[in-house]
Scaffold this motif. Structure first.
Motif, PDB file in Angstrom:
ATOM      1  N   SER A 230       0.798  -1.120  -0.154  1.00  0.00           N
ATOM      2  CA  SER A 230       0.117  -0.031  -0.041  1.00  0.00           C
ATOM      3  C   SER A 230       0.830   1.415   0.095  1.00  0.00           C
ATOM      4  O   SER A 230       1.549   1.400   0.810  1.00  0.00           O
ATOM      5  N   TYR A 231       0.640   1.872  -1.135  1.00  0.00           N
ATOM      6  CA  TYR A 231       1.668   3.144  -1.153  1.00  0.00           C
ATOM      7  C   TYR A 231       1.035   4.227  -2.101  1.00  0.00           C
ATOM      8  O   TYR A 231       0.576   3.599  -3.121  1.00  0.00           O
ATOM      9  N   GLY A 232       1.062   5.271  -1.857  1.00  0.00           N
ATOM     10  CA  GLY A 232       0.207   6.658  -2.733  1.00  0.00           C
ATOM     11  C   GLY A 232       1.001   6.513  -4.180  1.00  0.00           C
ATOM     12  O   GLY A 232       0.369   6.898  -5.129  1.00  0.00           O
ATOM     13  N   ALA A 233       2.200   6.680  -4.202  1.00  0.00           N
ATOM     14  CA  ALA A 233       3.164   7.027  -5.235  1.00  0.00           C
ATOM     15  C   ALA A 233       3.459   5.651  -5.958  1.00  0.00           C
ATOM     16  O   ALA A 233       3.277   4.635  -5.828  1.00  0.00           O
ATOM     17  N   THR A 234       4.311   5.910  -7.138  1.00  0.00           N
ATOM     18  CA  THR A 234       4.894   4.848  -7.598  1.00  0.00           C
ATOM     19  C   THR A 234       5.955   4.228  -6.638  1.00  0.00           C
ATOM     20  O   THR A 234       6.866   5.108  -6.053  1.00  0.00           O
ATOM     21  N   PRO A 235       5.664   2.956  -6.448  1.00  0.00           N
ATOM     22  CA  PRO A 235       6.648   2.401  -5.255  1.00  0.00           C
ATOM     23  C   PRO A 235       8.040   1.882  -5.749  1.00  0.00           C
ATOM     24  O   PRO A 235       8.217   1.551  -6.716  1.00  0.00           O
ATOM     25  N   TYR A 236       9.016   1.950  -4.739  1.00  0.00           N
ATOM     26  CA  TYR A 236      10.260   1.397  -5.038  1.00  0.00           C
ATOM     27  C   TYR A 236      10.261   0.214  -4.139  1.00  0.00           C
ATOM     28  O   TYR A 236       9.826   0.126  -2.965  1.00  0.00           O
ATOM     29  N   LEU A 237      10.293  -1.160  -4.640  1.00  0.00           N
ATOM     30  CA  LEU A 237      10.128  -2.518  -4.151  1.00  0.00           C
ATOM     31  C   LEU A 237      11.279  -3.282  -4.075  1.00  0.00           C
ATOM     32  O   LEU A 237      12.051  -3.314  -5.121  1.00  0.00           O
ATOM     33  N   PHE A 238      11.350  -4.021  -3.069  1.00  0.00           N
ATOM     34  CA  PHE A 238      12.580  -4.826  -2.796  1.00  0.00           C
ATOM     35  C   PHE A 238      12.057  -6.200  -2.294  1.00  0.00           C
ATOM     36  O   PHE A 238      10.898  -6.232  -1.528  1.00  0.00           O
ATOM     37  N   TRP A 239      12.664  -7.227  -2.658  1.00  0.00           N
ATOM     38  CA  TRP A 239      12.919  -8.625  -1.704  1.00  0.00           C
ATOM     39  C   TRP A 239      14.232  -8.754  -1.221  1.00  0.00           C
ATOM     40  O   TRP A 239      15.222  -8.900  -1.982  1.00  0.00           O
ATOM     41  N   TYR A 240      14.248  -9.305  -0.127  1.00  0.00           N
ATOM     42  CA  TYR A 240      15.338  -9.487   0.724  1.00  0.00           C
ATOM     43  C   TYR A 240      15.282 -11.003   1.195  1.00  0.00           C
ATOM     44  O   TYR A 240      14.040 -11.589   1.321  1.00  0.00           O
ATOM     45  N   VAL A 241      16.339 -11.821   1.413  1.00  0.00           N
ATOM     46  CA  VAL A 241      16.392 -13.223   1.848  1.00  0.00           C
ATOM     47  C   VAL A 241      17.218 -13.100   2.897  1.00  0.00           C
ATOM     48  O   VAL A 241      18.194 -12.528   2.937  1.00  0.00           O
ATOM     49  N   GLN A 242      16.810 -13.853   4.187  1.00  0.00           N
ATOM     50  CA  GLN A 242      17.584 -13.982   5.378  1.00  0.00           C
ATOM     51  C   GLN A 242      17.573 -15.619   5.492  1.00  0.00           C
ATOM     52  O   GLN A 242      16.578 -16.177   6.059  1.00  0.00           O
ATOM     53  N   SER A 243      19.080 -16.074   5.366  1.00  0.00           N
ATOM     54  CA  SER A 243      19.429 -17.276   5.552  1.00  0.00           C
ATOM     55  C   SER A 243      19.305 -17.692   7.375  1.00  0.00           C
ATOM     56  O   SER A 243      19.604 -16.482   7.997  1.00  0.00           O
ATOM     57  N   PRO A 244      19.298 -18.800   7.746  1.00  0.00           N
ATOM     58  CA  PRO A 244      19.134 -18.976   9.204  1.00  0.00           C
ATOM     59  C   PRO A 244      20.605 -18.372   9.757  1.00  0.00           C
ATOM     60  O   PRO A 244      21.537 -18.565   9.421  1.00  0.00           O
ATOM     61  N   GLY A 245      20.389 -17.495  10.660  1.00  0.00           N
ATOM     62  CA  GLY A 245      21.467 -16.998  11.517  1.00  0.00           C
ATOM     63  C   GLY A 245      22.282 -15.974  10.697  1.00  0.00           C
ATOM     64  O   GLY A 245      23.430 -15.475  11.111  1.00  0.00           O
ATOM     65  N   GLN A 246      21.660 -15.538   9.399  1.00  0.00           N
ATOM     66  CA  GLN A 246      22.448 -14.596   8.640  1.00  0.00           C
ATOM     67  C   GLN A 246      21.748 -13.174   8.568  1.00  0.00           C
ATOM     68  O   GLN A 246      20.653 -13.191   8.940  1.00  0.00           O
ATOM     69  N   GLY A 247      22.396 -12.256   8.087  1.00  0.00           N
ATOM     70  CA  GLY A 247      21.685 -10.913   7.636  1.00  0.00           C
ATOM     71  C   GLY A 247      20.822 -10.954   6.555  1.00  0.00           C
ATOM     72  O   GLY A 247      20.651 -12.144   6.109  1.00  0.00           O
ATOM     73  N   LEU A 248      20.540  -9.692   6.152  1.00  0.00           N
ATOM     74  CA  LEU A 248      19.450  -9.670   4.867  1.00  0.00           C
ATOM     75  C   LEU A 248      20.159  -9.419   3.735  1.00  0.00           C
ATOM     76  O   LEU A 248      21.391  -8.703   3.666  1.00  0.00           O
ATOM     77  N   GLN A 249      19.877 -10.226   2.642  1.00  0.00           N
ATOM     78  CA  GLN A 249      20.563 -10.235   1.192  1.00  0.00           C
ATOM     79  C   GLN A 249      19.504  -9.640   0.074  1.00  0.00           C
ATOM     80  O   GLN A 249      18.638 -10.340   0.275  1.00  0.00           O
ATOM     81  N   LEU A 250      20.072  -8.777  -0.579  1.00  0.00           N
ATOM     82  CA  LEU A 250      19.062  -7.987  -1.588  1.00  0.00           C
ATOM     83  C   LEU A 250      18.972  -9.113  -2.416  1.00  0.00           C
ATOM     84  O   LEU A 250      20.226  -9.562  -3.362  1.00  0.00           O
ATOM     85  N   LEU A 251      17.575  -9.695  -3.048  1.00  0.00           N
ATOM     86  CA  LEU A 251      17.497 -10.559  -4.171  1.00  0.00           C
ATOM     87  C   LEU A 251      17.284  -9.704  -5.483  1.00  0.00           C
ATOM     88  O   LEU A 251      17.715 -10.070  -6.322  1.00  0.00           O
TER      89      LEU A 251
END
Lengths: 113, 113
Positions: free
Chosen positions: B26-47
């Motif tokens: 839900s966003y009023g303007a054109t959105p900037y969208l992301f998917w991240y993955v988090q493996s067990p015990g790890q940080g977030l990686q941009l997909l």
């Protein structure tokens, strides 16, 4: 070496203690963020900083404070830790220009007993 | 205020099967969208990320996502899942002022042999 580092990686502390979580980055980015992750809630924004003199609260800043000691360093403090601050804390950085991508550190797992 | 919904808390697929993870924003303007993955015990990686242009975006590890404005969706897909894809996946939308991310609550993917 990692571009965004967080120390400590794990910390167990007691209620009422003061805790500082540190974040350092070598990416040369001017914008830095602190997020908190809780199971089933995703990540939520605590504080963010656009440069050394520009610090702003996020949605869940109560009970936290931050310090931007230099462009590359952004610390999160819990002045008097409480059990519901037990969570996984992430630091992130991004450039003010393009690409508009946040880069995350490995996280700090904090347990408050 | 913007928001992100990931309707599936937990998904189990067989190795080699196709995968689709849902994300509604839900966003009023054109959105900037992301998917991240988090493996067990790890940080977030941009997909992958979507800013504008082609609505089908390719990411790392064989993932792709399709932006559908009419459905306010940004679903993540992979034609053939590998056991190493087992992780938690987060969809996020960037706000305009703070350039901070609002995350969904995440979808945990389990891969069966």
């Amino acid at each position: 070496d990692a571009d965004v580092t967080q120390t400590p990686r794990n910390r167990i502390t007691k209620t009422g203690k003061r805790i500082m979580l540190e974040c350092s980055q070598t990416k040369g980015h001017d914008r830095m963020y602190w997020y908190r992750q809780d199971p089933g809630l995703g990540l939520r924004l605590i504080y963010y900083s656009f440069d050394v003199k520009d610090i702003n609260k996020g949605e869940i800043s109560d009970g936290y404070s931050v310090s931007r000691q230099a462009q590359a360093k952004f610390s999160l403090s819990l002045e008097s830790a409480i059990p519901n601050q037990t969570a996984l804390y992430f630091c992130a950085t991004r450039t003010s220009g393009r690409p508009d991508t946040q880069y995350f550190g490995p996280g700090t797992r904090l347990t408050v007993l | 205020a913007q928001s992100v919904t990931q309707p599936d808390i937990h998904i189990t697929v067989s190795e080699g099967a196709s995968l689709e993870l849902r994300c509604n924003y839900s966003y009023g303007a054109t959105p900037y969208l992301f998917w991240y993955v988090q493996s067990p015990g790890q940080g977030l990686q941009l997909l992958l990320k979507y800013f504008s242009g082609d609505t089908l975006v390719q990411g790392i590890k064989g993932f792709e996502a399709e932006f559908k404005r009419s459905q306010s969706s940004f679903n993540l897909r992979k034609p053939s899942v590998h056991w190493s894809d087992a992780a938690e996946y987060f969809c996020a939308v960037r706000d305009t002022g703070r350039r901070a991310l609002t995350f969904g609550s995440g979808t945990r993917l389990q891969v069966q042999p």
